[in-house]
Design a protein around this motif. Structure first.
Motif, PDB file in Angstrom:
ATOM      1  N   ALA A 172       0.842  -1.200   0.000  1.00 29.96           N
ATOM      2  CA  ALA A 172       0.000   0.000   0.000  1.00 29.96           C
ATOM      3  C   ALA A 172       0.875   1.247   0.000  1.00 29.96           C
ATOM      4  N   VAL A 173       0.788   2.000  -1.056  1.00 27.35           N
ATOM      5  CA  VAL A 173       1.531   3.253  -1.157  1.00 27.35           C
ATOM      6  C   VAL A 173       0.983   4.243  -0.125  1.00 27.35           C
ATOM      7  N   GLN A 174       1.894   4.865   0.616  1.00 29.25           N
ATOM      8  CA  GLN A 174       1.518   5.849   1.621  1.00 29.25           C
ATOM      9  C   GLN A 174       1.657   7.256   1.039  1.00 29.25           C
ATOM     10  N   ARG A 175       0.606   8.034   1.148  1.00 29.05           N
ATOM     11  CA  ARG A 175       0.638   9.408   0.633  1.00 29.05           C
ATOM     12  C   ARG A 175       0.333  10.392   1.759  1.00 29.05           C
ATOM     13  N   ASN A 176       0.981  11.558   1.660  1.00 34.58           N
ATOM     14  CA  ASN A 176       0.711  12.572   2.671  1.00 34.58           C
ATOM     15  C   ASN A 176      -0.524  13.391   2.283  1.00 34.58           C
ATOM     16  N   TRP A 177      -0.825  14.415   3.059  1.00 36.60           N
ATOM     17  CA  TRP A 177      -2.050  15.186   2.839  1.00 36.60           C
ATOM     18  C   TRP A 177      -2.030  15.966   1.530  1.00 36.60           C
ATOM     19  N   ARG A 178      -0.855  16.124   0.917  1.00 39.75           N
ATOM     20  CA  ARG A 178      -0.763  16.791  -0.388  1.00 39.75           C
ATOM     21  C   ARG A 178      -0.775  15.792  -1.537  1.00 39.75           C
ATOM     22  N   GLY A 179      -0.949  14.509  -1.199  1.00 33.47           N
ATOM     23  CA  GLY A 179      -0.991  13.489  -2.231  1.00 33.47           C
ATOM     24  C   GLY A 179       0.367  12.988  -2.666  1.00 33.47           C
ATOM     25  N   ARG A 180       1.405  13.402  -1.994  1.00 38.46           N
ATOM     26  CA  ARG A 180       2.757  12.998  -2.371  1.00 38.46           C
ATOM     27  C   ARG A 180       3.076  11.613  -1.831  1.00 38.46           C
ATOM     28  N   GLU A 181       3.669  10.763  -2.653  1.00 34.87           N
ATOM     29  CA  GLU A 181       4.058   9.429  -2.220  1.00 34.87           C
ATOM     30  C   GLU A 181       5.233   9.522  -1.255  1.00 34.87           C
ATOM     31  N   VAL A 182       5.043   8.965  -0.052  1.00 35.36           N
ATOM     32  CA  VAL A 182       6.073   9.107   0.980  1.00 35.36           C
ATOM     33  C   VAL A 182       6.563   7.781   1.544  1.00 35.36           C
ATOM     34  N   GLY A 183       5.907   6.678   1.202  1.00 31.99           N
ATOM     35  CA  GLY A 183       6.341   5.403   1.750  1.00 31.99           C
ATOM     36  C   GLY A 183       5.498   4.258   1.227  1.00 31.99           C
ATOM     37  N   ILE A 184       5.729   3.083   1.783  1.00 31.38           N
ATOM     38  CA  ILE A 184       4.971   1.903   1.376  1.00 31.38           C
ATOM     39  C   ILE A 184       4.814   0.970   2.567  1.00 31.38           C
TER      40      ILE A 184
END
Length: 331
Positions: A311-323
């Motif tokens: 599961a791709v982790q995204r921050n509140w701006r929609g930026r991919e930040v982790g998995i």
């Protein structure tokens, strides 16, 4: 290996940030362990993952048929629902058919986790009722069994005939004498067993003969009901509902509080049980996805899978930040 093993991990910036450890077992139709991670004999409370076991006496006693329970009601008896209208309406109708009401339940009042129902209650300036409790379906089943037995109203007490029947079925199907019990969130006793015992019981459900003896028929009916009506077992957005839909009704799965998860695989005649030791739900959901993918019954690229595993982790701006992914070496 008797220590819990890594099962799910969160990676951020190329570094390991968090890790969930646990125990898991896969059993075949004979109850033999065919794969295990961590300690198969780790003793756990199965919590709500064992609701199909708790529902066995409802069918075996003849109470379900005497009350004319539908397949939907059998699924609801195994539910940990979120208190949506589809769930509360069913609970109220079931209670009315028994000549009972909300006050006869012993599960306690719980705020619904379903947003639409929560907002409706706020707008109407109403409070939640016991039918909103995530275990109200199980308790409707308990009340049906208690009526059929001619037993008293305090059906959650350990010495009540309903709970004595549940304990007997639980120990017989897990193949283990329970070392003790705790009181669940809904006030019913929850009998401890090993992870292997829980997986063994799920394998029994998986291999249950719909034309067999009373217990086999009961187990097969409950499995079929859960797989056919996943929206009643949990609810929209929930792992149990979404993953059962993703598997096309061929597998029944059930979560339990404190990160327990089970699966019944009828076509493979296998049962799965797992426990994440930190109690983290996201770890349990990722781990059950990994095992279902491993068994070839869940598409690794299905949206319901990718929501919980890889599961791709995204921050509140929609930026991919982790998995968030399964740990190396697991499943």
């Amino acid at each position: 290996m008797t220590e819990p093993v890594p099962m799910a991990e969160l990676w951020r910036g190329g570094m390991l940030e968090s890790r969930h450890l646990g125990h898991a077992v896969i059993c075949d139709e004979k109850g033999a362990i065919i794969d295990a991670w961590g300690d198969p004999q780790a003793v756990i409370f199965p919590r709500s993952s064992c609701k199909m076991l708790q529902a066995l006496p409802l069918l075996e006693s003849g109470a379900a048929d005497a009350a004319g329970l539908s397949e939907a009601q059998l699924a609801f008896a195994c539910a940990s629902h979120q208190g949506a209208a589809i769930h509360t309406d069913m609970a109220r109708r079931w209670l009315a058919d028994l000549g009972l009401g909300d006050a006869d339940l012993r599960c306690g009042v719980q705020e619904p986790s379903d947003r639409a129902e929560r907002d409706r209650l706020i707008r109407a300036e109403e409070g939640a009722c016991q039918v909103h409790n995530n275990c109200s379906g199980k308790h409707c089943g308990f009340l049906t069994l208690a009526q059929h037995m001619g037993a008293g109203p305090e059906y959650v007490e350990l010495d009540h005939p309903v709970q004595q029947a549940v304990k007997a079925a639980f120990e017989e199907v897990t193949g283990e004498q329970s070392p003790g019990h705790g009181i669940d969130g809904c006030s019913a006793p929850n009998f401890a067993t090993s992870v292997a015992g829980l997986a063994r019981s799920m394998a029994f459900f998986a291999a249950a003969n719909p034309d067999g003896d009373t217990r086999n028929r009961a187990a097969a009916r409950l499995t079929r009901a859960m797989a056919a009506r996943p929206e009643l077992v949990a609810g929209e957005g929930r792992a149990c509902t979404e993953l059962m839909r993703a598997m096309g009704g061929k597998v029944a799965i059930k979560t339990g509080a404190e990160a327990v998860f089970v699966a019944i695989l009828p076509e493979k005649r296998r049962g799965i049980a797992l426990k994440i030791v930190d109690g983290g739900t996201r770890g349990a959901e990722a781990a059950i996805c990994a095992l279902l993918v491993r068994e070839g019954v869940l598409d690794p690229n299905h949206p319901a899978t990718l929501k919980r595993l890889d599961a791709v982790q995204r921050n509140w701006r929609g930026r991919e930040v982790g998995i968030f992914r399964k740990a190396e070496g697991f499943a």
